[in-house]
Design a protein around this motif. Structure first.
Motif: not given
Length: 811
Positions: A677-678, A686, A689-690, A693-694
């Motif tokens: 994550t950031e 930011k 894309s996450h 981590t999601d």
């Protein structure tokens, strides 16, 4: 204490070395792209630069001086400098601390390789070609290198130069021929003398005559008379003679070739050189005629010398297989003999026959027999085209053995056959090398294997000389190759003792794969399924045993992966990789890249999305975490058993490994592979894309149907939402990666969406050829990267036994 400052520029270093150690020589010559040249000072009447040393120079203190030698060899080979300049007595390499020398003849064979790409940048030490050449010549350099330290070894260094860099000669206007320069002089001879020989070369080549035979007649002569009577072509004052026949009456007949310019060019050319070479070089020059054979002819034959250490080892294995008295109890026929080096060491000349495609090679063997260098009978050495000629052309005693069923069982066909492969349809390369009478006769049986010359040899032996012992050197395609299924279906013989060695120990071979020596009893019919081989390193040292298998009834890893690939437009595609082979030789080609990046598209693509990311990571880690070597080159990755499905730790280990070894690059699109994550890495912006981590936290794994049923047979819907659990080894990788990401995001111009590739590029930069540099000047980055890679190696070792347990590879 070193006498040169490690910070001086390379040009200054070259000038100082020339002044301090080579003041008596000419160091001003510029020869091609070679850094440093030492030559004999030219005087009036000298027509050509005569070099003593070509060297590669490096500023600073180069730890691996072998790399400097390899760069120099690539520089020479790429420009073919030896075609335009006389080769030196030594090649060398130096930096501010040391200098080393190597006799040029130690590496002369390298330049005649059939299958090596010289069109690479010599200074780029990361190319496949550089590493292949490094592996090939490192041992030769180690054995022959003469190293000295500047300052500490000055007395010995000056003594070495004084003793070896001599330039006194009886005639300053002539150059003595030796085993270093005879191939270079041949290139000049082709341009200046060959056109004056009154012969139609195209017709001559069809009759087996090539220009190299005329050249050998010239250099092994004195006063224009060839000194070796067994050469295929002889120089007799003002003409060449060949096809010499001695009649019963005592008369002699021969064919002759004159000059079309009254021998003017021939005379002027040889006035420059001192013939013949020293007597100690004659056998070497005559036996290495292959170095003079035109490339098209050499490729068509696909042949190369068998190194002495493998000849001796193969005869040891024959003795163990057939008994210590085998040479008296068996007959031996080498039907691809070349100049007979495979037969060196055999003792019973009355039981040995040698045949070869070229009449010139027959002449060379006869010459070696006369000089007591080859223990054969002249009548047992003959010209024979094994893939085209009828057995009616064989000497009668050998025909009698072949025609007698019991004697034939005592015949050992002992060969190192040609390995040239014809190109596939539509590809570049030497065409029609596979066309032969044997190919036409047995094409249906051979299937795709018919493109290999050595397979045609074995096929004729198996069908037309049945029940013999076949003792042969070849690649392991006949045991494992997918294209050799048809061959294995008919070639049913018992495989006895067998060893494997690195292929690049043979002349003209640069590939990173094994060559085996196999002893087959063709009188015992059985299908090959598996066999343990003895493994030897380049020096001939036994190192281990290895199991080799036929994979004829196996299903492959690509078949397994293709069941799970996504289709474009289904869901978000986060990456892809090509289906490039099922073996280790294609390991470097297996890369996860962005969906819109063009990369090996013809191989077929595995598109990666939420549904199959674990499959993609398993595939990638399994294909990549075991290093490819010459020994496992042909090992096949297989369709696994079902045990991997319930091995969650194996799956997450593969995910962690893939996150830090993929080739995703943000310039080609959104980077969905950021594993943090950031907040974890103190990012300045930011992320776009996450996804990753999601996925790790379970946020995007609750979607119905997002994880296929085959993957979650034992997983409840509630478990799908839980964060993934990583092993201690995977956690160590994630922690090391997080520190590297955090350091990168502390940089002023950090790209928030950077992938691992982008981070490395930021710190390492590109060279002048546009390729990423191997290292960085940022010490903290270098330390963080080293920690990550060490943890990746630990994780890879943990994954490796699971690869065998789940059936992706067989031991």
């Amino acid at each position: 204490m070193p006498i040169y400052n490690t910070n001086i520029k390379e040009e200054e270093l070259k000038n100082k070395v020339a002044r301090d150690y080579f003041a008596d020589y000419d160091s001003t010559r510029i020869i091609g792209n070679i850094d440093f040249c030492i030559a004999i000072p030219q005087k009036e009447g000298d027509f050509e630069i005569e070099s003593l040393l070509w060297a590669e120079s490096k500023r600073g203190n180069k730890k691996d001086i072998y790399e400097s030698f390899v760069q120099l060899i690539l520089t020479i080979g790429k420009a073919r400098t030896f075609d335009n300049f006389l080769p030196p007595k030594f090649i060398g390499a130096f930096d501010t601390e040391k200098i080393a020398f190597l006799p040029y003849y130690n590496i002369i064979d390298v330049f005649s390789q059939n299958d090596f790409n010289w069109n690479v940048t010599p200074s780029d030490h990361e190319t496949k070609e550089f590493r292949l050449l490094y592996d090939k010549v490192k041992d030769d350099i180690e054995r022959g290198i003469l190293p000295y330290r500047f300052g500490a070894d000055d007395k010995e260094l000056h003594s070495f130069i004084k003793k070896n860099f001599t330039f006194s000669r009886k005639k300053l206007s002539t150059i003595r021929i030796n085993k270093n320069n005879f191939t270079h002089i041949y290139q000049k001879w082709l341009a200046e003398v060959k056109p004056s020989i009154a012969i139609d070369w195209e017709i001559a080549k069809k009759e087996g005559l090539i220009d190299a035979d005329f050249y050998l007649a010239d250099i092994l002569s004195e006063h224009n008379v060839s000194l070796r009577e067994k050469l295929f072509v002889l120089l007799r004052q003002d003409r060449y003679v060949y096809n010499i026949q001695h009649k019963p009456t005592g008369a002699m007949s021969f064919d002759s070739v004159d000059f079309n310019d009254k021998q003017k060019n021939h005379t002027q050319f040889w006035n420059r050189y001192d013939r013949p070479p020293k007597r100690e070089y004659w056998d070497y020059i005559a036996a290495r005629r292959d170095l003079l054979v035109p490339q098209d002819v050499r490729e068509r034959k696909g042949s190369f010398f068998t190194p002495k250490r493998w000849v001796e080892l193969s005869q040891q294995y024959l003795s163990e297989e057939l008994g210590e008295n085998w040479q008296d109890e068996y007959y031996v026929w080498d039907c691809a003999a070349g100049t007979g080096n495979l037969l060196n060491g055999l003792t019973n000349k009355y039981n040995i026959w040698a045949s070869t495609l070229d009449a010139q090679d027959v002449s060379t063997m006869h010459d070696l027999i006369s000089a007591n260098k080859l223990n054969l009978l002249e009548k047992h050495v003959f010209q024979f085209d094994f893939l085209n000629d009828s057995f009616d052309k064989l000497p009668q005693p050998l025909r009698d053995i072949i025609n007698d069923e019991e004697k034939r069982k005592k015949l050992v066909i002992y060969i190192n056959p040609p390995y040239k492969e014809a190109p596939q349809y539509g590809s570049k390369g030497q065409k029609a090398v596979e066309q032969s009478a044997i190919n036409k006769k047995y094409a249906k049986k051979l299937g795709q294997g018919n493109r290999e010359l050595f397979a045609q040899f074995f096929t004729r032996i198996y069908h037309e000389v049945p029940s013999v012992v076949l003792a042969e050197f070849s690649t392991l395609k006949i045991l494992q190759g997918p294209h050799f299924v048809d061959f294995r279906n008919f070639f049913r013989a018992k495989l006895g003792r067998f060893f494997v060695v690195p292929a690049d120990t043979f002349d003209n071979v640069s590939g990173n794969f094994p060559i085996g020596f196999m002893i087959w009893n063709t009188d015992i019919r059985e299908n090959f399924s598996s066999k343990i081989a003895d493994v030897y390193d380049k020096e001939g040292n036994f190192i281990e045993k290895k199991m080799y298998r036929a994979y004829d009834y196996c299903h492959y890893m690509n078949e397994w992966a293709k069941l799970y690939r996504a289709t474009s437009g289904q869901t978000t595609i986060i990456g892809k990789f090509p289906f490039k082979g099922n073996d280790f030789q294609n390991q470097n080609m297996v890369q996860i890249v962005q969906p819109n990046m063009k990369y090996n598209e013809a191989a077929g693509q595995f598109l990666i999305n939420l549904n199959n990311i674990h499959i993609a990571c398993i595939y990638f880690a399994v294909r990549k975490c075991i290093p490819a070597t010459w020994l496992n080159d042909r090992d096949q990755f297989l369709y696994p058993n079902d045990s991997w499905k319930n091995d969650k730790e194996f799956q997450t280990d593969c995910l962690a490994y893939t996150l830090f070894t993929n080739n995703i690059q943000s310039e080609y699109g959104t980077n969905h592979w950021i594993p943090f994550t950031e907040q974890e890495v103190d990012a300045q912006e930011k992320f776009d894309s996450h996804f990753m981590t999601d996925y790790i936290s379970g946020k995007n794994r609750h979607v119905k149907g997002s994880i296929p049923d085959f993957f979650n047979q034992s997983t409840t819907s509630s478990e799908q939402c839980k964060p993934l659990v990583f092993s201690p080894e995977a956690i160590a990788v994630m922690n090391a990666g997080r520190e590297l990401w955090r350091y990168y995001h502390a940089q002023p111009e950090a790209n928030p969406n950077a992938a691992f590739y982008d981070i490395r590029l930021h710190f390492q930069g590109r060279n002048d050829k546009g390729k990423m540099n191997n290292d960085s000047t940022d010490e903290q980055y270098t330390e963080l990267l080293a920690t990550l890679r060490q943890n990746l190696r630990v994780l890879a070792r943990k994954i490796e036994p699971k690869i065998y347990e789940h059936g992706f590879l067989l031991r």
